[in-house]
Design a protein around this motif. Structure first.
Motif, PDB file in Angstrom:
ATOM      1  N   ILE A   1      -6.494  14.258  -0.421  1.00 26.46           N
ATOM      2  CA  ILE A   1      -5.811  13.266   0.421  1.00 26.46           C
ATOM      3  C   ILE A   1      -5.073  13.993   1.527  1.00 26.46           C
ATOM      4  O   ILE A   1      -4.415  15.024   1.282  1.00 26.46           O
ATOM      5  CB  ILE A   1      -4.803  12.439  -0.399  1.00 26.46           C
ATOM      6  N   ARG A   2      -5.142  13.458   2.731  1.00 30.72           N
ATOM      7  CA  ARG A   2      -4.410  13.996   3.868  1.00 30.72           C
ATOM      8  C   ARG A   2      -3.120  13.211   4.083  1.00 30.72           C
ATOM      9  O   ARG A   2      -3.076  11.999   3.885  1.00 30.72           O
ATOM     10  CB  ARG A   2      -5.255  13.909   5.145  1.00 30.72           C
TER      11      ARG A   2
ATOM     12  N   LEU B   1      -3.444   4.314  -1.708  1.00 33.61           N
ATOM     13  CA  LEU B   1      -3.788   3.155  -2.532  1.00 33.61           C
ATOM     14  C   LEU B   1      -3.469   1.893  -1.750  1.00 33.61           C
ATOM     15  O   LEU B   1      -2.441   1.802  -1.083  1.00 33.61           O
ATOM     16  CB  LEU B   1      -3.008   3.165  -3.857  1.00 33.61           C
ATOM     17  N   LYS B   2      -4.331   0.902  -1.865  1.00 32.52           N
ATOM     18  CA  LYS B   2      -4.144  -0.347  -1.145  1.00 32.52           C
ATOM     19  C   LYS B   2      -3.312  -1.332  -1.956  1.00 32.52           C
ATOM     20  O   LYS B   2      -3.288  -1.281  -3.188  1.00 32.52           O
ATOM     21  CB  LYS B   2      -5.504  -0.979  -0.835  1.00 32.52           C
ATOM     22  N   ALA B   3      -2.640  -2.246  -1.251  1.00 32.29           N
ATOM     23  CA  ALA B   3      -1.982  -3.364  -1.924  1.00 32.29           C
ATOM     24  C   ALA B   3      -3.041  -4.141  -2.692  1.00 32.29           C
ATOM     25  O   ALA B   3      -4.170  -4.308  -2.237  1.00 32.29           O
ATOM     26  CB  ALA B   3      -1.300  -4.266  -0.905  1.00 32.29           C
TER      27      ALA B   3
ATOM     28  N   GLY C   1       0.822  -1.200   0.000  1.00 31.45           N
ATOM     29  CA  GLY C   1       0.000   0.000   0.000  1.00 31.45           C
ATOM     30  C   GLY C   1       0.858   1.252   0.000  1.00 31.45           C
ATOM     31  O   GLY C   1       2.042   1.224   0.365  1.00 31.45           O
ATOM     32  N   VAL C   2       0.283   2.365  -0.418  1.00 32.06           N
ATOM     33  CA  VAL C   2       0.999   3.645  -0.481  1.00 32.06           C
ATOM     34  C   VAL C   2       0.358   4.620   0.504  1.00 32.06           C
ATOM     35  O   VAL C   2      -0.850   4.887   0.415  1.00 32.06           O
ATOM     36  CB  VAL C   2       0.977   4.231  -1.898  1.00 32.06           C
ATOM     37  N   THR C   3       1.157   5.132   1.435  1.00 29.24           N
ATOM     38  CA  THR C   3       0.692   6.129   2.395  1.00 29.24           C
ATOM     39  C   THR C   3       1.118   7.520   1.939  1.00 29.24           C
ATOM     40  O   THR C   3       2.268   7.723   1.558  1.00 29.24           O
ATOM     41  CB  THR C   3       1.273   5.849   3.795  1.00 29.24           C
ATOM     42  N   ALA C   4       0.184   8.456   1.964  1.00 27.26           N
ATOM     43  CA  ALA C   4       0.487   9.826   1.542  1.00 27.26           C
ATOM     44  C   ALA C   4       1.425  10.485   2.540  1.00 27.26           C
ATOM     45  O   ALA C   4       1.191  10.433   3.752  1.00 27.26           O
ATOM     46  CB  ALA C   4      -0.797  10.630   1.421  1.00 27.26           C
TER      47      ALA C   4
END
Length: 414
Positions: A146-147, A153-155, A43-46
């Motif tokens: 997006i914060r 985005l999820k895996a 997953g991608v963290t902002a």
């Protein structure tokens, strides 16, 4: 897996396949421009807010509407322009405004942007007519998309163009994705010949590998093209062994029926753990699925029919989803429409039938479908003319013009 030789219902065959295949385990890091149709392994963290600051959604004039009755006209002094990519230095006081371009950060002291076409412009001043603006208009707030700290985005996300744009907006340069599944493809049959050469008496050009190559690549998988294998049991066995050593999936066409020279089925019975050999459908009844397990490696095997239309139909409704599972994502349900059918359709109760159709709008603006004509499973030209598949369920019978049928548009398949 249980070796089932009786024809399976379509839904049962799909369920068996979904339970048997697993995602490839290997992952790799690729630059964003190479990530299209790859599947996120992590997953991608902002790390930042998007937008990174309050900004103008329109070209216009930024000002503070605090305490102003916007039901009345107001004249404001223009104290400067502000282009996108720059900040306004200083404070905008009540009674003042800044000409602002779309995307530019909202100046300190402003809470509203009025569109430039909604004001009257004089030398150094603007007049906002009554009712042409409300407090908070035309401002995109920091982090409203997006914060920072949110999961962007999820895996398991299949990366499409919008996802690449989203990652770029977060400053992400590379993505950790699953390896592309490797799919080995070969055709069997002494009658098959490669394109580009002369066609001997009794020969036909091998079209199946070209259709499969396009369908597989369009999903984002890697193709290992092993060509045409002659009807020789030793050569077919060797091809399966070589393919199993290199690929995650093997797709063959031809040889899984009951003909004298249909060696593929005989060899798979010996080499593989087969789940089924037939599906209660048309076209595509002689379709086999199983797994070859060798040296601790497991390779899924699809034995598709030899006729071109049956190859494409079985790929779209069985192999496609399996490849998505192996890519590490769950395929979205295919879009299905219920529309009026203009053509009479013959149908035998008890089996699912997939017929080629042409979906169009009638004069009333309603979707309707007609068949492409003759539905022989060797008529590849009908597949080229079609833009949808008409699905006739097993418990249904013949269709008369005007009845409603279910269709799957091709653009939902690829």
């Amino acid at each position: 897996m249980k070796n089932n030789t009786s024809p399976l219902p379509v839904d049962q065959a799909r369920r068996i396949i979904s339970e048997a295949v697993t995602a490839v385990k290997e992952v790799e890091t690729v630059v964003l421009k190479e990530a299209l149709f790859r599947v996120l392994a992590e997953g991608v963290t902002a790390l930042i807010d998007v937008p990174a600051h309050d900004n103008a959604a329109m070209d216009g004039y930024a000002f503070s509407a605090e305490g102003m009755d916007m039901g009345q006209p107001h004249t404001l002094k223009t104290i400067g322009p502000l282009l996108a990519g720059y900040r306004f230095e200083g404070m905008v006081s009540p009674g003042e405004c800044v000409q602002i371009m779309t995307g530019a950060p909202v100046p300190t002291g402003c809470d509203t942007v009025v569109q430039q076409e909604n004001v009257d412009v004089q030398e150094g001043f603007i007049t906002i007519p009554a009712g042409n603006a409300s407090k908070g208009d035309n401002i995109r707030l920091r982090g409203e998309d997006i914060r920072a700290g949110e999961n962007a985005l999820k895996a398991g996300t299949l990366l499409r163009p919008a996802h690449l744009g989203l990652l770029a907006s977060l400053g992400v340069e590379k993505a950790v994705v699953r390896r592309r599944p490797k799919v080995a493809v070969f055709s069997t049959g002494d009658e098959l010949y490669p394109v580009g050469g002369p066609l001997p008496p009794g020969g036909i050009y091998d079209s199946n590998r070209y259709a499969l190559d396009g369908m597989i690549r369009r999903l984002g998988c890697e193709v290992i093209d092993m060509g045409v294998i002659r009807d020789d049991p030793a050569k077919i066995r060797a091809a399966f062994a070589e393919a199993a050593s290199q690929a995650d999936v093997i797709i063959t066409t031809g040889g899984v029926s009951v003909g004298v020279a249909d060696y593929t089925g005989q060899i798979l019975s010996d080499m593989a753990d087969m789940a089924f050999w037939n599906i209660n459908m048309r076209p595509g009844r002689p379709m086999a699925f199983g797994r070859i397990i060798s040296d601790g490696k497991e390779t899924a095997v699809f034995g598709l029919p030899g006729n071109p239309v049956a190859v494409m139909t079985t790929f779209y409704f069985f192999v496609r989803d399996a490849l998505f599972y192996m890519m590490g994502t769950r395929p979205a349900p295919l879009p299905r429409l219920r529309v009026s059918c203009l053509s009479p359709l013959s149908k035998r109760r008890g089996r699912t039938e997939f017929q080629r159709g042409i979906l169009s709008l009638n004069e009333q603006g309603e979707w309707v479908v007609r068949t492409t004509g003759e539905q022989g499973s060797g008529m590849l030209s009908s597949m080229a003319r079609a833009n949808c598949i008409i699905i006739l369920p097993a418990d249904g019978e013949a269709v008369t013009p005007g009845e409603t049928v279910e269709v799957v548009p091709f653009e939902g398949l690829v």
